[in-house]
Write a protein that holds these residues in place. Structure first.
Motif, PDB file in Angstrom:
ATOM      1  N   SER A 235       0.858  -1.176   0.000  1.00 17.11           N
ATOM      2  CA  SER A 235       0.000   0.000   0.000  1.00 17.11           C
ATOM      3  C   SER A 235       0.901   1.235   0.000  1.00 17.11           C
ATOM      4  CB  SER A 235      -0.909  -0.004   1.239  1.00 17.11           C
ATOM      5  OG  SER A 235      -0.128  -0.129   2.419  1.00 17.11           O
ATOM      6  N   VAL A 236       0.284   2.415   0.024  1.00 19.94           N
ATOM      7  CA  VAL A 236       1.047   3.659   0.131  1.00 19.94           C
ATOM      8  C   VAL A 236       0.469   4.483   1.272  1.00 19.94           C
ATOM      9  CG1 VAL A 236       1.649   3.704  -2.314  1.00 19.94           C
ATOM     10  CG2 VAL A 236      -0.398   4.918  -1.536  1.00 19.94           C
ATOM     11  N   MET A 237       1.292   5.398   1.798  1.00 14.12           N
ATOM     12  CA  MET A 237       0.870   6.247   2.914  1.00 14.12           C
ATOM     13  C   MET A 237       0.872   7.707   2.483  1.00 14.12           C
ATOM     14  SD  MET A 237       2.572   6.759   6.701  1.00 14.12           S
ATOM     15  CE  MET A 237       1.739   5.393   7.490  1.00 14.12           C
ATOM     16  N   VAL A 238      -0.155   8.437   2.882  1.00  8.54           N
ATOM     17  CA  VAL A 238      -0.216   9.879   2.622  1.00  8.54           C
ATOM     18  C   VAL A 238       0.724  10.579   3.595  1.00  8.54           C
ATOM     19  CG1 VAL A 238      -1.683  11.920   2.587  1.00  8.54           C
ATOM     20  CG2 VAL A 238      -2.583   9.721   1.811  1.00  8.54           C
ATOM     21  N   THR A 239       1.712  11.281   3.072  1.00  8.34           N
ATOM     22  CA  THR A 239       2.682  11.967   3.931  1.00  8.34           C
ATOM     23  C   THR A 239       2.387  13.451   4.088  1.00  8.34           C
ATOM     24  OG1 THR A 239       4.158  12.268   2.026  1.00  8.34           O
ATOM     25  CG2 THR A 239       4.511  10.316   3.406  1.00  8.34           C
ATOM     26  N   SER A 240       1.735  14.073   3.098  1.00 11.20           N
ATOM     27  CA  SER A 240       1.374  15.486   3.224  1.00 11.20           C
ATOM     28  C   SER A 240       0.269  15.821   2.228  1.00 11.20           C
ATOM     29  CB  SER A 240       2.589  16.390   2.989  1.00 11.20           C
ATOM     30  OG  SER A 240       3.066  16.270   1.665  1.00 11.20           O
ATOM     31  N   ILE A 241      -0.535  16.819   2.583  1.00  8.90           N
ATOM     32  CA  ILE A 241      -1.609  17.318   1.725  1.00  8.90           C
ATOM     33  C   ILE A 241      -1.545  18.839   1.729  1.00  8.90           C
ATOM     34  CG2 ILE A 241      -4.077  17.272   1.217  1.00  8.90           C
ATOM     35  CD1 ILE A 241      -4.352  14.838   2.979  1.00  8.90           C
ATOM     36  N   ILE A 404       2.576  11.077  -1.449  1.00  9.70           N
ATOM     37  CA  ILE A 404       2.496   9.737  -0.846  1.00  9.70           C
ATOM     38  C   ILE A 404       3.884   9.113  -0.754  1.00  9.70           C
ATOM     39  CG2 ILE A 404       0.126   9.312  -1.541  1.00  9.70           C
ATOM     40  CD1 ILE A 404       2.780   7.566  -3.497  1.00  9.70           C
ATOM     41  N   SER A 405       3.958   8.061   0.050  1.00  4.42           N
ATOM     42  CA  SER A 405       5.188   7.275   0.168  1.00  4.42           C
ATOM     43  C   SER A 405       4.830   5.808   0.046  1.00  4.42           C
ATOM     44  CB  SER A 405       5.874   7.535   1.507  1.00  4.42           C
ATOM     45  OG  SER A 405       6.956   6.631   1.694  1.00  4.42           O
ATOM     46  N   GLN A 406       5.693   5.056  -0.612  1.00  2.00           N
ATOM     47  CA  GLN A 406       5.459   3.617  -0.743  1.00  2.00           C
ATOM     48  C   GLN A 406       5.986   2.846   0.465  1.00  2.00           C
ATOM     49  OE1 GLN A 406       7.525   2.126  -4.162  1.00  2.00           O
ATOM     50  NE2 GLN A 406       9.443   3.127  -3.647  1.00  2.00           N
ATOM     51  N   PHE A 407       6.576   3.577   1.419  1.00  2.00           N
ATOM     52  CA  PHE A 407       7.103   2.946   2.631  1.00  2.00           C
ATOM     53  C   PHE A 407       6.131   3.193   3.785  1.00  2.00           C
ATOM     54  CE2 PHE A 407      10.758   3.953  -0.027  1.00  2.00           C
ATOM     55  CZ  PHE A 407      11.437   2.738  -0.039  1.00  2.00           C
ATOM     56  N   VAL A 408       5.464   2.139   4.212  1.00  2.00           N
ATOM     57  CA  VAL A 408       4.509   2.222   5.318  1.00  2.00           C
ATOM     58  C   VAL A 408       5.180   1.673   6.570  1.00  2.00           C
ATOM     59  CG1 VAL A 408       2.249   1.509   6.162  1.00  2.00           C
ATOM     60  CG2 VAL A 408       2.598   1.925   3.706  1.00  2.00           C
ATOM     61  N   ARG A 415       9.383   7.068  10.376  1.00  2.00           N
ATOM     62  CA  ARG A 415       8.483   7.784   9.491  1.00  2.00           C
ATOM     63  C   ARG A 415       8.846   7.465   8.038  1.00  2.00           C
ATOM     64  NH1 ARG A 415       4.191   8.441  11.420  1.00  2.00           N
ATOM     65  NH2 ARG A 415       3.700  10.010   9.846  1.00  2.00           N
ATOM     66  N   PRO A 416       7.902   7.583   7.110  1.00  2.00           N
ATOM     67  CA  PRO A 416       8.199   7.292   5.698  1.00  2.00           C
ATOM     68  C   PRO A 416       9.265   8.211   5.120  1.00  2.00           C
ATOM     69  CG  PRO A 416       5.826   7.440   6.068  1.00  2.00           C
ATOM     70  CD  PRO A 416       6.486   7.913   7.320  1.00  2.00           C
ATOM     71  N   GLY A 417       9.400   9.430   5.681  1.00  2.00           N
ATOM     72  CA  GLY A 417      10.364  10.389   5.150  1.00  2.00           C
ATOM     73  C   GLY A 417      11.793   9.894   5.169  1.00  2.00           C
TER      74      GLY A 417
END
Length: 505
Positions: A235-241, A404-408, A415-417
């Motif tokens: 899955s992917v994670m939302v890192t910022s909007i 998004i980030s592919q690292f969950v 953190r994904p960053g």
């Protein structure tokens, strides 16, 4: 404008440093000169320099540790650098005169239909604030520094292996661009035989190629190496909007959301994220719903036609609903359903038995397609442990405003960053390594290619045909002038395009 502001700040800092440098040299001459000499620092116009001899012993130690392996390594570097030289020169010539089409590709070509025109391979200069994100400036400065150090260490190791003394090692910082250098004894370098001199001259290019290959290998294996602390390819994670994103809101996306699919397309990584968004635009979703649901929830009003040719069967005040078309299957029994009906979008998605946009056939219920234009689509974004997000709009809204980030992360400690930053740095190291290899091997004044061409003309086969050194020097000069001319044309073209974009677009 942001890039110009950054340059202005950098120039102002250099002005302050230059002022204090002149001030201390006039008021505190001896202690300041002693400080500069002890640290190896010097301040010049728009340039900082650091020079040291402390690394000389280390470079000698490294070069003598595995002499046979290094000998083979640098010999291979000569062959590949000479092979790369005509290819890089051809690439520069093509890039200098190649003009990209300004027209946008058609839908068919974007979808990969036959008959798409093949793109000509050309060289693009990467410029902060123009075709590189300005907020990533730290990554490509670091990547340039790494590539520059590896390049110069290659020259240093090869020089020591051929008994050429190293006078020192250092760094230049031109504005914000870092450049390492190795100071060699030029007289002893020029006294070497052709093959040995080529090994020293080609070592930097070869080391950049090796660095690029190594960085790319790390880049593609990062998900595997970090699989102990991150979930990858799931899955992917939302890192910022962004604040202006239409996806924000009570029923919208939030930072930290884990997205598993968009409509019927599974999202496993960054590549599939963009693929699913593209698929949602080219393949409008259709839903399998029961006739009973349609009869109970139909809110149709008299049918009207929009300006874009679509049929409207919902009231203007009814923002949550949309007009749906009944996709009749010739193989199914006749069902007493109208061709168009007004249904609540969220209720349709929540009560559907599945999707039918690939084939308008439902194992349960009947297929209904929303009547929306080709520039918008319905996105059902599934999240882990959270309700689905339903969005009607253009998929580009997500690509522009949602990161998004592919690292969950498997735990909240990481953190994904962290993983994203590693991959971003490796990406820039790879790109700059290949770019610097191509640029440096070109026969152009100031590049390694200038000296490689001159050295190749001292080869025995060339000397036997052109014995006069003056004629060989003229040939080398002409080759380097031509190479420099094409590099100048390419740079002029790039800066003209930048100016045109800034003033007229």
């Amino acid at each position: 404008m942001d890039f110009l502001l950054l340059l202005g700040v950098v120039v102002a800092i250099y002005g302050v440093l230059l002022f204090f440098d002149n001030f201390f040299k006039s008021c505190m001459h001896y202690p300041y000169e002693a400080f500069l000499k002890g640290t190896g620092l010097s301040v010049k116009f728009l340039r900082l320099q650091w020079h040291t001899t402390a690394l000389n012993r280390s470079i000698v130690k490294w070069s003598t540790a595995y002499p046979k392996l290094l000998e083979l390594n640098f010999s291979l570097g000569v062959y590949l650098s000479i092979l790369l030289m005509p290819l890089a020169s051809l690439l520069i010539v093509v890039s200098a005169f190649h003009t990209k089409s300004s027209g946008k590709p058609s839908t068919d070509s974007a979808a990969g239909a036959s008959g798409a025109v093949a793109e000509t391979v050309s060289l693009d200069l990467l410029i902060p604030g123009v075709n590189l994100p300005l907020n990533e400036i730290g990554f490509y400065i670091a990547a340039l520094a790494i590539n520059s150090v590896v390049h110069e260490l290659g020259h240093g190791l090869a020089a020591v292996l051929e008994d050429v003394p190293i006078k020192g090692f250092g760094f230049h910082v031109m504005l914000i661009i870092p450049m390492a250098y190795t100071q060699l004894d030029s007289d002893q370098l020029n006294a070497l035989k052709t093959w040995k001199r080529l090994k020293v001259l080609c070592a930097g290019i070869w080391h950049n190629l090796l660095l690029g290959a190594f960085a790319y290998l790390l880049f593609v294996t990062t998900p595997v190496m970090l699989s102990a602390i991150y979930r990858v390819n799931e899955s992917v994670m939302v890192t910022s909007i962004k604040n202006n994103s239409p996806l924000l809101g009570a029923r919208g996306l939030e930072e930290g959301d884990i997205i598993t699919s968009i409509n019927s397309c599974e999202v496993r990584n960054e590549v599939s994220w963009y693929d699913c968004l593209l698929e949602s635009l080219h393949s409008q979703p259709s839903y399998c719903i029961s006739p009973d649901f349609v009869h109970l929830n139909d809110e149709s009003v008299p049918i009207s036609h929009k300006n874009d040719g679509l049929i409207e069967c919902c009231s203007i005040e009814n923002k949550a609903s949309n007009c749906f078309e009944y996709m009749v299957d010739v193989n199914e029994e006749d069902v007493a359903l109208p061709q168009h009906m007004c249904l609540n979008i969220r209720k349709v998605i929540e009560n559907s038995f599945g999707y039918c946009h690939q084939k308008p056939i439902c194992s349960e219920g009947h297929c209904f397609k929303p009547m929306i234009n080709n520039f918008t689509t319905i996105l059902q974004i599934r999240r882990d442990h959270k309700p689905d997000v339903i969005y009607i709009g253009h998929p580009a809204d997500l690509t522009r405003t949602v990161r998004i980030s592919q690292f969950v992360p498997k735990t909240s400690i990481f953190r994904p960053g962290f993983a994203d930053d590693i991959q971003l740095l490796l990406k820039y190291v790879t790109v700059f390594a290949l770019g610097l290899s191509v640029i440096n091997v070109i026969p152009c004044f100031g590049f390694d290619g200038q000296h490689i061409v001159s050295t190749l003309l001292t080869n025995g086969l060339v000397v036997s045909r052109v014995p006069q050194k003056s004629k060989r020097d003229v040939i080398a000069l002409c080759i380097n002038i031509v190479g420099t001319l094409f590099v100048f044309i390419l740079l002029t073209k790039v800066f003209w395009q930048m100016l045109f974009k800034a003033l007229w677009q």
